[in-house]
Scaffold this motif. Sequence first.
Motif, PDB file in Angstrom:
ATOM      1  N   ASP A  31     -21.008 -42.665  25.292  1.00  0.00           N
ATOM      2  CA  ASP A  31     -19.838 -42.480  26.154  1.00  0.00           C
ATOM      3  C   ASP A  31     -20.255 -42.185  27.594  1.00  0.00           C
ATOM      4  O   ASP A  31     -19.567 -42.579  28.540  1.00  0.00           O
ATOM      5  CB  ASP A  31     -18.972 -41.341  25.604  1.00  0.00           C
ATOM      6  CG  ASP A  31     -17.644 -41.228  26.328  1.00  0.00           C
ATOM      7  OD1 ASP A  31     -16.838 -42.168  26.239  1.00  0.00           O
ATOM      8  OD2 ASP A  31     -17.418 -40.200  26.997  1.00  0.00           O
ATOM      9  N   GLU A 155     -15.598 -37.906  23.252  1.00  0.00           N
ATOM     10  CA  GLU A 155     -15.021 -37.967  24.599  1.00  0.00           C
ATOM     11  C   GLU A 155     -14.496 -36.580  24.968  1.00  0.00           C
ATOM     12  O   GLU A 155     -13.766 -35.964  24.201  1.00  0.00           O
ATOM     13  CB  GLU A 155     -13.872 -38.978  24.673  1.00  0.00           C
ATOM     14  CG  GLU A 155     -14.251 -40.375  24.215  1.00  0.00           C
ATOM     15  CD  GLU A 155     -14.091 -40.558  22.710  1.00  0.00           C
ATOM     16  OE1 GLU A 155     -14.605 -41.557  22.188  1.00  0.00           O
ATOM     17  OE2 GLU A 155     -13.458 -39.689  22.071  1.00  0.00           O
ATOM     18  N   GLU A 157     -12.058 -35.000  26.953  1.00  0.00           N
ATOM     19  CA  GLU A 157     -10.846 -35.128  27.759  1.00  0.00           C
ATOM     20  C   GLU A 157     -10.347 -33.778  28.252  1.00  0.00           C
ATOM     21  O   GLU A 157      -9.864 -33.652  29.371  1.00  0.00           O
ATOM     22  CB  GLU A 157      -9.751 -35.844  26.956  1.00  0.00           C
ATOM     23  CG  GLU A 157     -10.088 -37.288  26.616  1.00  0.00           C
ATOM     24  CD  GLU A 157      -8.931 -37.983  25.921  1.00  0.00           C
ATOM     25  OE1 GLU A 157      -7.862 -37.355  25.779  1.00  0.00           O
ATOM     26  OE2 GLU A 157      -9.111 -39.147  25.533  1.00  0.00           O
ATOM     27  N   ARG A 181     -15.620 -34.586  36.094  1.00  0.00           N
ATOM     28  CA  ARG A 181     -14.941 -35.685  36.802  1.00  0.00           C
ATOM     29  C   ARG A 181     -14.273 -36.648  35.831  1.00  0.00           C
ATOM     30  O   ARG A 181     -13.226 -37.232  36.139  1.00  0.00           O
ATOM     31  CB  ARG A 181     -15.944 -36.452  37.669  1.00  0.00           C
ATOM     32  CG  ARG A 181     -16.446 -35.705  38.882  1.00  0.00           C
ATOM     33  CD  ARG A 181     -17.142 -36.664  39.840  1.00  0.00           C
ATOM     34  NE  ARG A 181     -17.854 -35.954  40.896  1.00  0.00           N
ATOM     35  CZ  ARG A 181     -19.165 -35.707  40.898  1.00  0.00           C
ATOM     36  NH1 ARG A 181     -19.910 -36.137  39.884  1.00  0.00           N
ATOM     37  NH2 ARG A 181     -19.726 -35.060  41.886  1.00  0.00           N
ATOM     38  N   ALA A 182     -14.869 -36.838  34.663  1.00  0.00           N
ATOM     39  CA  ALA A 182     -14.337 -37.802  33.699  1.00  0.00           C
ATOM     40  C   ALA A 182     -13.223 -37.212  32.834  1.00  0.00           C
ATOM     41  O   ALA A 182     -12.527 -37.950  32.143  1.00  0.00           O
ATOM     42  CB  ALA A 182     -15.468 -38.311  32.800  1.00  0.00           C
ATOM     43  N   SER A 184      -9.707 -35.469  31.565  1.00  0.00           N
ATOM     44  CA  SER A 184      -8.286 -35.560  31.921  1.00  0.00           C
ATOM     45  C   SER A 184      -7.741 -34.207  32.336  1.00  0.00           C
ATOM     46  O   SER A 184      -6.837 -34.119  33.169  1.00  0.00           O
ATOM     47  CB  SER A 184      -7.482 -36.090  30.727  1.00  0.00           C
ATOM     48  OG  SER A 184      -7.937 -37.366  30.330  1.00  0.00           O
TER      49      SER A 184
END
Length: 279
Positions: A31, A155, A157, A181-182, A184
């Motif tokens: 990822d 991931e 989030e 930064r990635a 949510s």
Amino acid sequence: MPIKDVFLPLVGRPHGPALVAIEKCVAVAADLGARITALALEEEVFERPKMMLPYDRDSADASGSSEAGDMQQLLNAFSNAASRAGIRAQSRSGKVPADQIGAILAEHARFSDLTLVPVKPHDSRTEGIVEAFLFGSGRPLLLCPEHLADELRPEFENVMIAWDHSARAARAVGDALPILRAASSVRVVTVAENKTDAVIQSGTALVGHLREHGVHASFETTKGGGSSIGKVLGSWANSHGIDAIVMGAYHHSRLNEIVWGGVTKTVIGQPPCWVMISH
């Protein structure tokens, strides 16, 4: 700086949760778009030569191959996971004295951006290896709780920053910027009985700093209610659907944490989710 090169130590027995944790660690590397390097180590045991009858040799060979098979199973699980993920991967293995395993792994971790560490709950050997990484690698760690491996998502989030205003927490935030930064959702959380001006100013300043890096975070406090800070952070993460916690290690002196326990020891002993930790 993006995370492009990650390290995965493989130590111990290839039981079910350990194999699932390897799969999840490889998925995280995929990822991130990073290369992953695995190093499998097992304890080098010196045995004095024994007198054996001819019919004992088969059983002796089987005993030796069983130990080697554990390490090979870990490597096979890694190779299979890397192949399925389509990720650039390489692996090495070796036998070393038991008291050198942590130091050797920490030395190899210096050449990676991030080390992914499968963590067995309340396991002294695992805790010793994690401490070797924290004090000997100079690199951040991402702890993968083996007991939760089936439930973990690769991931991140929803990310939580455990903010205690310390230099080590600031270091952890800097190391985690590519993950932040990635994400949510990023929530800065401070455990404090009283929401003082100093606490608010510190959390607000961190939110402002993160905004300059394109990370839109929120800040809030939560009370300990008599529980240890480590347990409070774990409960908060579980109740808010947090995928990963970012935190600094050993805010107090290391000796004080070892003798009396502390946030780091609690989290290492049983991480509530993925935990990115820096020292």
